[in-house]
Design a protein around this motif. Structure first.
Motif, PDB file in Angstrom:
ATOM      1  N   LEU A  32       0.945  -1.141   0.076  1.00 49.90           N
ATOM      2  CA  LEU A  32      -0.391   0.027   0.325  1.00 49.90           C
ATOM      3  C   LEU A  32       0.923   1.136   0.255  1.00 49.90           C
ATOM      4  CD1 LEU A  32      -2.409   1.718   0.238  1.00 49.90           C
ATOM      5  CD2 LEU A  32      -2.776   0.987   2.685  1.00 49.90           C
ATOM      6  N   PHE A  33       1.879   1.264   1.017  1.00 49.82           N
ATOM      7  CA  PHE A  33       3.050   2.256   0.894  1.00 49.82           C
ATOM      8  C   PHE A  33       3.724   2.617  -0.200  1.00 49.82           C
ATOM      9  CE2 PHE A  33       0.984   2.858   5.264  1.00 49.82           C
ATOM     10  CZ  PHE A  33       1.140   4.558   5.859  1.00 49.82           C
ATOM     11  N   ASP A  34       4.027   1.217  -0.895  1.00 47.39           N
ATOM     12  CA  ASP A  34       4.555   1.226  -2.099  1.00 47.39           C
ATOM     13  C   ASP A  34       3.566   2.142  -3.004  1.00 47.39           C
ATOM     14  OD1 ASP A  34       7.022   0.530  -1.297  1.00 47.39           O
ATOM     15  OD2 ASP A  34       6.885  -1.513  -1.908  1.00 47.39           O
ATOM     16  N   MET A  35       2.527   1.826  -3.370  1.00 42.90           N
ATOM     17  CA  MET A  35       1.898   1.811  -4.461  1.00 42.90           C
ATOM     18  C   MET A  35       1.409   3.999  -3.950  1.00 42.90           C
ATOM     19  SD  MET A  35      -1.889   1.117  -4.931  1.00 42.90           S
ATOM     20  CE  MET A  35      -2.065   0.038  -3.760  1.00 42.90           C
ATOM     21  N   LEU A  36       1.276   4.457  -2.988  1.00 50.09           N
ATOM     22  CA  LEU A  36       1.011   5.582  -2.653  1.00 50.09           C
ATOM     23  C   LEU A  36       2.786   6.382  -2.871  1.00 50.09           C
ATOM     24  CD1 LEU A  36      -0.716   5.220   1.144  1.00 50.09           C
ATOM     25  CD2 LEU A  36      -1.691   6.260  -1.343  1.00 50.09           C
ATOM     26  N   GLY A  43       2.360   9.947  -4.560  1.00 51.80           N
ATOM     27  CA  GLY A  43       3.698  10.778  -3.404  1.00 51.80           C
ATOM     28  C   GLY A  43       4.376  10.697  -2.408  1.00 51.80           C
ATOM     29  N   ARG A  44       5.319  11.556  -2.772  1.00 52.25           N
ATOM     30  CA  ARG A  44       5.617  11.125  -0.690  1.00 52.25           C
ATOM     31  C   ARG A  44       4.874  11.772   0.144  1.00 52.25           C
ATOM     32  NH1 ARG A  44      11.676   8.856  -0.264  1.00 52.25           N
ATOM     33  NH2 ARG A  44      11.259  10.051   1.661  1.00 52.25           N
ATOM     34  N   LEU A 149      -7.351  11.196   0.104  1.00 52.10           N
ATOM     35  CA  LEU A 149      -7.031   9.731  -0.950  1.00 52.10           C
ATOM     36  C   LEU A 149      -7.434   8.904   0.943  1.00 52.10           C
ATOM     37  CD1 LEU A 149      -3.260  10.169  -2.021  1.00 52.10           C
ATOM     38  CD2 LEU A 149      -5.438  10.111  -3.176  1.00 52.10           C
ATOM     39  N   ILE A 150      -7.988   7.954   0.115  1.00 53.07           N
ATOM     40  CA  ILE A 150      -8.693   6.827   0.847  1.00 53.07           C
ATOM     41  C   ILE A 150      -7.708   5.915   0.432  1.00 53.07           C
ATOM     42  CG2 ILE A 150     -11.160   6.283   2.224  1.00 53.07           C
ATOM     43  CD1 ILE A 150     -11.863   9.065   1.312  1.00 53.07           C
ATOM     44  N   LEU A 179      -8.895  -0.938  -1.372  1.00 50.43           N
ATOM     45  CA  LEU A 179      -9.046   0.655  -2.452  1.00 50.43           C
ATOM     46  C   LEU A 179      -7.956   1.556  -2.723  1.00 50.43           C
ATOM     47  CD1 LEU A 179     -12.597  -0.262  -2.737  1.00 50.43           C
ATOM     48  CD2 LEU A 179     -11.056  -1.059  -4.440  1.00 50.43           C
ATOM     49  N   VAL A 180      -7.890   2.327  -3.172  1.00 49.65           N
ATOM     50  CA  VAL A 180      -7.270   3.677  -3.602  1.00 49.65           C
ATOM     51  C   VAL A 180      -8.245   4.997  -3.887  1.00 49.65           C
ATOM     52  CG1 VAL A 180      -5.459   5.378  -3.419  1.00 49.65           C
ATOM     53  CG2 VAL A 180      -4.747   3.251  -3.005  1.00 49.65           C
TER      54      VAL A 180
END
Length: 185
Positions: A32-36, A43-44, A149-150, A179-180
């Motif tokens: 999830l955090f890699d995707m974000l 992005g960061r 973002l959720i 789901l994002v």
């Protein structure tokens, strides 16, 4: 279960005994955090310096992972007593008492928000259609910032109706679907 990355990387997290709390796995949090981190729509900056909400917080793994990776603050909504004990212990173990706020509440009937959040994690029990109910209640209570973002975790076979929210990404990991979403702006 441990924090995956950031300043608390490797920090062990407590979880209550029994099946009432289903912590998000390290693998799922990493994905999830890699995707974000790497998505053109996030992005960061989607994490770093942001106000975060971890609803249906359980152990607080998602919110604490966000704090570890640079979020400015995290609010945690949880109502289960055993989960609350683990959540508070995990916040203390990460020494995040200043940045973390625990709210003993139901995410489908939350208190008013002091500050809207731009990154929201929802990890409710599966198969109870809680994501749409929580989004409606959190929006009405002022928790959801415009264009927030959720990240919502549901059962693999669940397809919640989310009118007004744009689905940016979807991933399946084992029994879970993540789901994002982007909130209306």
């Amino acid at each position: 279960m441990r924090i995956v990355a950031g300043r608390h990387r490797g920090r062990k997290l407590a979880a209550p005994a029994g099946a009432a709390t289903r912590p998000t796995s390290e693998r799922m949090r990493q994905a999830l955090f890699d995707m974000l981190w790497h998505a053109p729509w996030a992005g960061r900056a989607a994490v770093e310096g942001q106000a975060v909400l971890d609803a249906f917080a359980g152990t607080g793994a998602l919110g604490l992972e966000a704090l570890s990776r640079g979020a400015a603050s995290a609010s945690f909504i949880e109502k289960d007593r055993a989960a609350l004990a683990a959540l508070r212990a995990n916040i203390a173990a990460c020494r995040e008492e200043e940045a973390a706020k625990v709210l003993v509440a139901d995410a489908t009937r939350p208190p008013r928000a002091a500050t809207p959040c731009s990154l929201i994690f929802l990890d409710p029990p599966y198969a109870q259609d809680l994501v749409p109910r929580a989004l409606s209640a959190l929006g009405a209570a002022g928790w959801i910032a415009p264009a927030a973002l959720i990240c919502a975790e549901v059962g693999r076979e669940e397809t919640p109706e989310l009118p007004g929210f744009e689905i940016l990404a979807e991933r399946v990991h084992g029994a879970a679907r993540v789901l994002v979403l982007r909130a209306p702006g």
